[in-house]
Write a protein that holds these residues in place. Structure first.
Motif, mmCIF file in Angstrom:
data_model
loop_
_atom_site.group_PDB
_atom_site.id
_atom_site.type_symbol
_atom_site.label_atom_id
_atom_site.label_comp_id
_atom_site.label_asym_id
_atom_site.label_seq_id
_atom_site.Cartn_x
_atom_site.Cartn_y
_atom_site.Cartn_z
ATOM 1 N N LEU A 161 0.850 -1.186 0.000
ATOM 2 C CA LEU A 161 0.000 0.000 0.000
ATOM 3 C C LEU A 161 0.886 1.237 0.000
ATOM 4 O O LEU A 161 1.633 1.468 0.965
ATOM 5 N N THR A 162 0.816 1.997 -1.078
ATOM 6 C CA THR A 162 1.685 3.157 -1.210
ATOM 7 C C THR A 162 1.057 4.199 -2.132
ATOM 8 O O THR A 162 0.457 3.826 -3.154
ATOM 9 N N PRO A 163 1.186 5.478 -1.790
ATOM 10 C CA PRO A 163 0.660 6.520 -2.680
ATOM 11 C C PRO A 163 1.332 6.499 -4.054
ATOM 12 O O PRO A 163 0.829 7.091 -4.999
ATOM 13 N N VAL A 204 -0.119 -0.562 -4.814
ATOM 14 C CA VAL A 204 -1.470 0.004 -4.972
ATOM 15 C C VAL A 204 -1.668 1.191 -4.041
ATOM 16 O O VAL A 204 -1.279 1.164 -2.876
ATOM 17 N N SER A 205 -2.298 2.229 -4.580
ATOM 18 C CA SER A 205 -2.727 3.416 -3.828
ATOM 19 C C SER A 205 -4.244 3.422 -3.814
ATOM 20 O O SER A 205 -4.874 2.859 -4.708
ATOM 21 N N ILE A 206 -4.864 4.043 -2.823
ATOM 22 C CA ILE A 206 -6.337 4.142 -2.863
ATOM 23 C C ILE A 206 -6.800 5.539 -3.254
ATOM 24 O O ILE A 206 -7.986 5.836 -3.193
ATOM 25 N N GLY A 207 -5.906 6.406 -3.684
ATOM 26 C CA GLY A 207 -6.355 7.723 -4.135
ATOM 27 C C GLY A 207 -5.293 8.770 -3.890
ATOM 28 O O GLY A 207 -4.291 8.514 -3.228
ATOM 29 N N TYR A 218 -4.224 11.278 -2.024
ATOM 30 C CA TYR A 218 -4.132 11.967 -0.740
ATOM 31 C C TYR A 218 -3.163 11.137 0.078
ATOM 32 O O TYR A 218 -2.860 9.999 -0.300
ATOM 33 N N VAL A 219 -2.680 11.684 1.188
ATOM 34 C CA VAL A 219 -1.668 10.966 1.963
ATOM 35 C C VAL A 219 -2.248 10.481 3.285
ATOM 36 O O VAL A 219 -2.866 11.255 4.013
ATOM 37 N N LEU A 220 -2.084 9.194 3.566
ATOM 38 C CA LEU A 220 -2.502 8.600 4.845
ATOM 39 C C LEU A 220 -1.280 8.453 5.739
ATOM 40 O O LEU A 220 -0.153 8.497 5.273
ATOM 41 N N GLY A 277 -0.551 5.720 7.288
ATOM 42 C CA GLY A 277 -0.033 4.367 7.125
ATOM 43 C C GLY A 277 -0.904 3.607 6.162
ATOM 44 O O GLY A 277 -1.963 4.100 5.742
ATOM 45 N N ALA A 325 -5.878 1.846 3.957
ATOM 46 C CA ALA A 325 -5.910 1.513 2.532
ATOM 47 C C ALA A 325 -6.128 0.004 2.355
ATOM 48 O O ALA A 325 -6.931 -0.422 1.516
HETATM 49 CL CL1 6GU Z 1 -2.059 2.822 -0.172
HETATM 50 N N1 6GU Z 1 -0.893 4.347 1.619
HETATM 51 C C1 6GU Z 1 -0.650 5.519 2.199
HETATM 52 N N2 6GU Z 1 0.183 5.558 3.217
HETATM 53 N N3 6GU Z 1 -1.225 6.644 1.824
HETATM 54 C C2 6GU Z 1 -2.058 6.557 0.796
HETATM 55 C C3 6GU Z 1 -2.361 5.374 0.145
HETATM 56 C C4 6GU Z 1 -1.743 4.257 0.588
HETATM 57 N N4 6GU Z 1 -3.237 5.599 -0.840
HETATM 58 C C5 6GU Z 1 -3.472 6.895 -0.798
HETATM 59 N N5 6GU Z 1 -2.773 7.483 0.184
#
Ligand code: 6GU
Length: 246
Positions: free
Chosen positions: A88-90, A132-135, A137-139, A141, A145
């Protein structure tokens, strides 16, 4: 049975969330299995550290490769069938419904959740099959995601949704947004339910719902409309709606 395995520093966050509601019921019914490994258990450090300063300097900490790799090796030890490791990564490919449907065909999905400034690239190179990213924006962790992905993938697994229709006939299936829904009472705060829905005329109701789907998609997601499968009747309605709006 679909098997999800999450490698994380916060296993309780993932399990508490996913053992609730529809995914929780799917676990109880034996349709999906969700496990979480605490990467911290694989620290060899006396203070259970799993991170260190970045080589080359800079802000934050980086998760070390060894605890991640050892957690992964333990997780796959007794796993049979297809395996994919999702990081899981932006920086990853943006998750969508098509990807949810593809991932739902796998037997085992391993989700690797990073924290801090990320994970040492060497272990990512060795084990990750999908970024994979979910969008955009920054989470803080990857856990939320991973939970989003597991929810979306689970509902594509046979038996998870009680009504076999409800997964197929929905937003994104046809690249159209859903029509509005109403329930009792017939009048609320002076607002009536649209008359056609009380008519009992199913042909008219279907036509009205299709029109509302087209209107909403036109108003809020015109990008989807370009990909939608519209009949000549739909196209005529859309043209009429657009000219009415002007
Ligand atoms: Cl998958 N991880 C993190 N840390 N931030 C995110 C994300 C994933 N997808 C969108 N922002």
């Amino acid at each position: 049975m679909m098997n999800f395995h999450v490698l994380t520093l916060f296993p309780e966050m993932v399990l508490n969330g996913l053992n609730t509601s529809i995914t929780g019921k799917a676990v109880k019914n034996g349709l999906i299995n969700i496990e979480a490994t605490d990467i911290r258990n694989y620290s060899k450090d006396k203070h259970n550290h799993v991170d260190d300063y970045p080589y080359g300097g800079g802000a934050g900490m980086v998760m070390q490769p060894m605890p991640v790799y050892d957690a992964y090796i333990d997780a796959v030890k007794n796993m049979n069938g297809t395996k994919r490791v999702i990081y899981l990564t932006p920086q990853g490919k943006v998750f969508n419904q098509r990807m949810a449907e593809e991932f739902a065909k796998e037997e085992n999905l391993i989700f690797l959740c990073g924290h801090y400034e990320g994970i040492d690239e060497r272990v990512l190179d060795k084990i990750v099959t999908d970024d994979v990213s979910i969008g955009d924006y920054v989470l803080t962790g990857g856990e939320l995601a991973a939970m989003v992905m597991i929810d979306a993938i689970s509902r594509k697994v046979d038996g998870v949704l009680n009504n076999s229709e409800s997964s197929e006939i929905e937003t994104f299936y046809d690249n159209l947004l859903e029509y509005p829904q109403y329930t009792r009472p017939e009048v609320w705060e002076g607002e009536r339910v649209p008359e056609v829905l009380l008519s009992g005329n199913h042909g008219k109701i279907e036509e009205w719902r299709r029109q509302k789907s087209i209107e909403r998609t036109c108003d809020f997601r015109p990008d989807l409309l370009a990909k939608a499968n519209l009949s000549d009747k739909d196209k005529n309605y859309l043209a009429e709606y657009k000219s009415r709006k002007k």
